[in-house]
Design a protein around this motif. Structure first.
Motif, PDB file in Angstrom:
ATOM      1  N   ALA A   1     -79.148 -29.002  38.055  1.00  0.00           N
ATOM      2  CA  ALA A   1     -77.808 -28.410  38.132  1.00  0.00           C
ATOM      3  C   ALA A   1     -77.750 -27.103  37.351  1.00  0.00           C
ATOM      4  N   TRP A   2     -78.386 -27.075  36.188  1.00  0.00           N
ATOM      5  CA  TRP A   2     -78.400 -25.857  35.372  1.00  0.00           C
ATOM      6  C   TRP A   2     -79.189 -24.760  36.072  1.00  0.00           C
ATOM      7  N   TYR A   3     -80.334 -25.125  36.643  1.00  0.00           N
ATOM      8  CA  TYR A   3     -81.160 -24.150  37.358  1.00  0.00           C
ATOM      9  C   TYR A   3     -80.372 -23.524  38.507  1.00  0.00           C
ATOM     10  N   LEU A   4     -79.681 -24.348  39.290  1.00  0.00           N
ATOM     11  CA  LEU A   4     -78.932 -23.831  40.437  1.00  0.00           C
ATOM     12  C   LEU A   4     -77.775 -22.942  39.986  1.00  0.00           C
ATOM     13  N   ALA A   5     -77.132 -23.311  38.872  1.00  0.00           N
ATOM     14  CA  ALA A   5     -76.033 -22.488  38.365  1.00  0.00           C
ATOM     15  C   ALA A   5     -76.537 -21.119  37.925  1.00  0.00           C
ATOM     16  N   LEU A   6     -77.721 -21.071  37.326  1.00  0.00           N
ATOM     17  CA  LEU A   6     -78.317 -19.793  36.931  1.00  0.00           C
ATOM     18  C   LEU A   6     -78.746 -18.995  38.156  1.00  0.00           C
ATOM     19  N   GLU A   7     -79.405 -19.662  39.084  1.00  0.00           N
ATOM     20  CA  GLU A   7     -79.989 -18.990  40.245  1.00  0.00           C
ATOM     21  C   GLU A   7     -78.936 -18.371  41.149  1.00  0.00           C
ATOM     22  N   THR A   8     -77.780 -18.993  41.232  1.00  0.00           N
ATOM     23  CA  THR A   8     -76.721 -18.476  42.097  1.00  0.00           C
ATOM     24  C   THR A   8     -75.826 -17.468  41.386  1.00  0.00           C
ATOM     25  N   GLY A   9     -76.001 -17.297  40.073  1.00  0.00           N
ATOM     26  CA  GLY A   9     -75.165 -16.364  39.329  1.00  0.00           C
ATOM     27  C   GLY A   9     -73.803 -16.913  38.976  1.00  0.00           C
ATOM     28  N   ARG A  10     -73.575 -18.202  39.203  1.00  0.00           N
ATOM     29  CA  ARG A  10     -72.268 -18.788  38.899  1.00  0.00           C
ATOM     30  C   ARG A  10     -72.085 -19.066  37.411  1.00  0.00           C
ATOM     31  N   PHE A  11     -73.175 -19.067  36.655  1.00  0.00           N
ATOM     32  CA  PHE A  11     -73.081 -19.304  35.219  1.00  0.00           C
ATOM     33  C   PHE A  11     -73.537 -18.058  34.470  1.00  0.00           C
ATOM     34  N   SER A  12     -72.634 -17.453  33.709  1.00  0.00           N
ATOM     35  CA  SER A  12     -72.969 -16.311  32.856  1.00  0.00           C
ATOM     36  C   SER A  12     -73.326 -16.841  31.474  1.00  0.00           C
ATOM     37  N   PHE A  13     -74.344 -16.271  30.867  1.00  0.00           N
ATOM     38  CA  PHE A  13     -74.820 -16.814  29.600  1.00  0.00           C
ATOM     39  C   PHE A  13     -75.169 -15.690  28.625  1.00  0.00           C
ATOM     40  N   PRO A  14     -75.165 -15.991  27.328  1.00  0.00           N
ATOM     41  CA  PRO A  14     -75.475 -14.968  26.326  1.00  0.00           C
ATOM     42  C   PRO A  14     -76.967 -14.656  26.266  1.00  0.00           C
ATOM     43  N   ALA A  15     -77.277 -13.375  26.203  1.00  0.00           N
ATOM     44  CA  ALA A  15     -78.651 -12.895  26.054  1.00  0.00           C
ATOM     45  C   ALA A  15     -78.568 -11.562  25.317  1.00  0.00           C
TER      46      ALA A  15
END
Length: 331
Positions: free
Chosen positions: A138-152
């Motif tokens: 679920a986390w991988y798919l959220a990252l891959e689709t751009g639906r989850f923005s995260f700090p970097a």
């Protein structure tokens, strides 16, 4: 001569019917080896075949490998904490019982860019297909689709603007699968609107090496061991309203020292010289000094404020700064 009618007897041999083979008929170890070699899109396809394959293809140990391979360099503890907070606040999963599982095809259809996804799926299959929201998949798919923005953190922010050369700033980033780049949203500077940069490539990103918020002073734990030649990053900001960025430099020698290793005693002094050799000699940004015994935020409104220090001991980090070195000396 009499005509005799010849009778031809056809013999039908009994052929034993061989049942069709299924991938599930393979030994468990063989099936596991196959699944471990599948790329993410193939794993998702296999997950839609049947319940048994779905459970296998959604296993965390399969997706942890893909997560580490593609996202490991820019995903760290800070991003993981943000993901946990994202799950906790999602209104879509307000019911604790419903929060455990969601339809696999429904989640994939929200943006997973594979041609095999159908816009309409059978309702019964939706109910049977479930993807635990706390799974690695679920986390991988959220990252891959751009639906989850995260700090970097972003090197040389704002497309390498000269005012940010050899620096690294916090940002909230989201992936664009169409261009294989990222959008970075930087923290606001005082009353200014947040700066947004599109098209940030992978090589300009990293996971935050420390969890210090961008407006807080980093507590330095390396001051007593700093010696000339050490590579460091130091916090710097233009004024008190600005967030800190991390700037690359090296520890230099005190003015009376000629740099001879046999006689150098710079490491015994309370004063530490930091050099920023990307700037021309004589520039006010060329060097600064700090006190290793009593170091806090130092500076003024004219030259900015220096904060905490990180000593770089990882050769990969040092090499990254060298690759980013400007082609011309900065003023």
């Amino acid at each position: 001569m009499s005509m005799k009618r010849k009778t031809v007897t056809c013999k039908v041999e009994n052929v034993e019917e061989v049942p069709e083979m299924s991938v599930l008929d393979l030994p468990e170890l063989a099936l596991e080896c196959i699944l471990e070699r599948l790329p993410p899109d193939a794993l998702c396809s296999m997950a839609g075949v049947c319940t048994s394959l779905r459970e296998r293809c959604m296993s965390d140990h399969l997706w942890e490998k893909h997560m580490k391979h593609k996202w490991g360099r820019i995903i760290g503890p800070v991003a993981y904490t943000a993901w946990q907070g994202h799950l906790a606040t999602r209104t879509e999963f307000g019911n604790p019982k419903q929060a455990k599982q969601k339809g696999l095809l429904r989640i994939l259809s929200l943006g997973w860019p594979f041609s095999w996804i159908k816009s309409k799926a059978d309702d019964n299959f939706k109910q049977k297909s479930s993807l635990p929201i706390h799974s690695v998949m679920a986390w991988y798919l959220a990252l891959e689709t751009g639906r989850f923005s995260f700090p970097a953190q972003v090197y040389n922010r704002e497309n390498g603007h000269v005012g940010f050369m050899l620096s690294c700033y916090d940002a909230k980033i989201s992936y664009d699968p169409r261009t294989d780049t990222f959008q970075a949203r930087y923290p606001p500077h005082g009353s200014r609107a947040p700066a947004i940069e599109n098209g940030v490539p992978w090589e300009r990103l990293r996971a935050p090496p420390v969890d210090t918020p961008h407006h807080d002073l980093h507590i330095s734990d390396c001051l007593n061991e700093l010696r000339p030649g050490d590579h460091v990053e130091i916090q710097w900001r233009r004024n008190k309203e600005f967030p800190y960025g991390w700037w690359y430099g090296v520890v230099g020698h005190l003015e009376p020292c000629d740099g001879n290793e046999n006689y150098c005693r710079c490491h015994e002094s309370d004063t530490v010289v930091l050099e920023f050799n990307q700037y021309t000699p004589g520039s006010r940004w060329r060097h600064t000094t700090i006190n290793r015994k009593d170091h806090g935020e130092e500076g003024n409104e004219a030259d900015g404020f220096y904060g905490g220090i990180r000593k770089l001991s990882n050769e990969e980090e040092i090499s990254m700064w060298r690759r980013l070195w400007p082609s011309e000396v900065l003023e």
